[in-house]
Design a protein around this motif. Structure first.
Motif, PDB file in Angstrom:
ATOM      1  N   LEU A  51      13.109   0.452  23.437  1.00 35.94           N
ATOM      2  CA  LEU A  51      13.820  -0.315  22.418  1.00 35.94           C
ATOM      3  C   LEU A  51      12.868  -1.288  21.714  1.00 35.94           C
ATOM      4  N   PHE A  52      12.011  -1.955  22.464  1.00 32.83           N
ATOM      5  CA  PHE A  52      11.045  -2.874  21.880  1.00 32.83           C
ATOM      6  C   PHE A  52      10.063  -2.131  20.977  1.00 32.83           C
ATOM      7  N   ALA A  53       9.572  -0.983  21.436  1.00 28.97           N
ATOM      8  CA  ALA A  53       8.625  -0.200  20.631  1.00 28.97           C
ATOM      9  C   ALA A  53       9.281   0.294  19.346  1.00 28.97           C
ATOM     10  N   ALA A  54      10.529   0.711  19.410  1.00 31.24           N
ATOM     11  CA  ALA A  54      11.236   1.167  18.216  1.00 31.24           C
ATOM     12  C   ALA A  54      11.439   0.011  17.240  1.00 31.24           C
ATOM     13  N   THR A  55      11.729  -1.172  17.754  1.00 27.58           N
ATOM     14  CA  THR A  55      11.901  -2.347  16.892  1.00 27.58           C
ATOM     15  C   THR A  55      10.589  -2.707  16.204  1.00 27.58           C
ATOM     16  N   VAL A  56       9.501  -2.684  16.944  1.00 27.26           N
ATOM     17  CA  VAL A  56       8.191  -2.997  16.353  1.00 27.26           C
ATOM     18  C   VAL A  56       7.832  -1.955  15.301  1.00 27.26           C
ATOM     19  N   ALA A  57       8.055  -0.678  15.613  1.00 25.42           N
ATOM     20  CA  ALA A  57       7.727   0.383  14.660  1.00 25.42           C
ATOM     21  C   ALA A  57       8.558   0.248  13.385  1.00 25.42           C
ATOM     22  N   LEU A  58       9.832  -0.043  13.509  1.00 32.07           N
ATOM     23  CA  LEU A  58      10.685  -0.220  12.336  1.00 32.07           C
ATOM     24  C   LEU A  58      10.232  -1.423  11.511  1.00 32.07           C
ATOM     25  N   THR A  59       9.874  -2.502  12.175  1.00 31.01           N
ATOM     26  CA  THR A  59       9.415  -3.698  11.465  1.00 31.01           C
ATOM     27  C   THR A  59       8.109  -3.421  10.717  1.00 31.01           C
ATOM     28  N   VAL A  60       7.171  -2.772  11.358  1.00 34.30           N
ATOM     29  CA  VAL A  60       5.900  -2.460  10.703  1.00 34.30           C
ATOM     30  C   VAL A  60       6.130  -1.531   9.520  1.00 34.30           C
ATOM     31  N   TRP A  61       6.967  -0.517   9.689  1.00 33.15           N
ATOM     32  CA  TRP A  61       7.267   0.404   8.586  1.00 33.15           C
ATOM     33  C   TRP A  61       7.914  -0.339   7.419  1.00 33.15           C
ATOM     34  N   ALA A  62       8.874  -1.216   7.708  1.00 29.51           N
ATOM     35  CA  ALA A  62       9.559  -1.943   6.644  1.00 29.51           C
ATOM     36  C   ALA A  62       8.607  -2.875   5.910  1.00 29.51           C
ATOM     37  N   LEU A  63       7.679  -3.488   6.628  1.00 29.16           N
ATOM     38  CA  LEU A  63       6.742  -4.397   5.977  1.00 29.16           C
ATOM     39  C   LEU A  63       5.706  -3.657   5.139  1.00 29.16           C
ATOM     40  N   THR A  64       5.376  -2.435   5.486  1.00 28.72           N
ATOM     41  CA  THR A  64       4.376  -1.697   4.723  1.00 28.72           C
ATOM     42  C   THR A  64       4.997  -0.850   3.618  1.00 28.72           C
ATOM     43  N   ALA A  65       6.177  -0.308   3.824  1.00 25.45           N
ATOM     44  CA  ALA A  65       6.771   0.606   2.841  1.00 25.45           C
ATOM     45  C   ALA A  65       7.663  -0.101   1.829  1.00 25.45           C
ATOM     46  N   HIS A  66       8.134  -1.286   2.134  1.00 26.94           N
ATOM     47  CA  HIS A  66       9.049  -2.032   1.267  1.00 26.94           C
ATOM     48  C   HIS A  66      10.211  -1.144   0.798  1.00 26.94           C
ATOM     49  N   PRO A  67      11.060  -0.678   1.699  1.00 22.34           N
ATOM     50  CA  PRO A  67      12.130   0.234   1.316  1.00 22.34           C
ATOM     51  C   PRO A  67      13.211  -0.430   0.456  1.00 22.34           C
ATOM     52  N   TRP A  68      13.232  -1.739   0.347  1.00 25.72           N
ATOM     53  CA  TRP A  68      14.258  -2.409  -0.440  1.00 25.72           C
ATOM     54  C   TRP A  68      13.870  -2.511  -1.926  1.00 25.72           C
ATOM     55  N   VAL A  69      12.628  -2.181  -2.248  1.00 27.13           N
ATOM     56  CA  VAL A  69      12.171  -2.249  -3.635  1.00 27.13           C
ATOM     57  C   VAL A  69      12.457  -0.911  -4.314  1.00 27.13           C
ATOM     58  N   GLU A  70      13.037  -0.996  -5.513  1.00 26.88           N
ATOM     59  CA  GLU A  70      13.340   0.221  -6.257  1.00 26.88           C
ATOM     60  C   GLU A  70      12.047   0.825  -6.799  1.00 26.88           C
ATOM     61  N   PRO A  71      11.845   2.135  -6.624  1.00 26.44           N
ATOM     62  CA  PRO A  71      10.605   2.744  -7.106  1.00 26.44           C
ATOM     63  C   PRO A  71      10.588   2.776  -8.640  1.00 26.44           C
ATOM     64  N   PRO A  72       9.408   2.765  -9.240  1.00 23.11           N
ATOM     65  CA  PRO A  72       9.331   2.790 -10.704  1.00 23.11           C
ATOM     66  C   PRO A  72       9.877   4.114 -11.242  1.00 23.11           C
ATOM     67  N   SER A  73      10.469   4.026 -12.412  1.00 25.06           N
ATOM     68  CA  SER A  73      11.051   5.214 -13.031  1.00 25.06           C
ATOM     69  C   SER A  73       9.949   6.106 -13.584  1.00 25.06           C
TER      70      SER A  73
END
Length: 82
Positions: A51-73
């Motif tokens: 569970l801890f490893a999955a949380t760390v992996a999700l956090t690192v992915w979210a910080l690098t990929a920025h999934p909340w930002v809309e991609p350019p058209s």
């Protein structure tokens, strides 16, 4: 059998002496119980680690990929030469 007879039969069954327990049964039960507890403790620790490893992996992915930002058209070409 009426109720009084059933109660008397139940009392006779409960007042009987228990069957003898083999003398080597207790150490075997203690050994198996200890092993089960160790396995359960290891399983719980591995679950928390996963569970801890999955949380760390999700956090690192979210910080690098920025999934909340809309991609350019990219559907329309850029307007140049006007």
């Amino acid at each position: 059998m009426n109720r009084v007879q059933r109660e008397a039969a139940a009392r006779r069954i409960m007042e009987r002496t228990p069957p003898p327990v083999p003398p080597d049964l207790y150490p075997e039960v203690v050994r198996r119980g200890g092993r089960m507890l160790r396995h359960r403790k290891i399983a719980v620790r591995l679950t928390w680690l996963l569970l801890f490893a999955a949380t760390v992996a999700l956090t690192v992915w979210a910080l690098t990929a920025h999934p909340w930002v809309e991609p350019p058209s990219e559907t329309t070409p850029p307007l140049t030469g006007w």
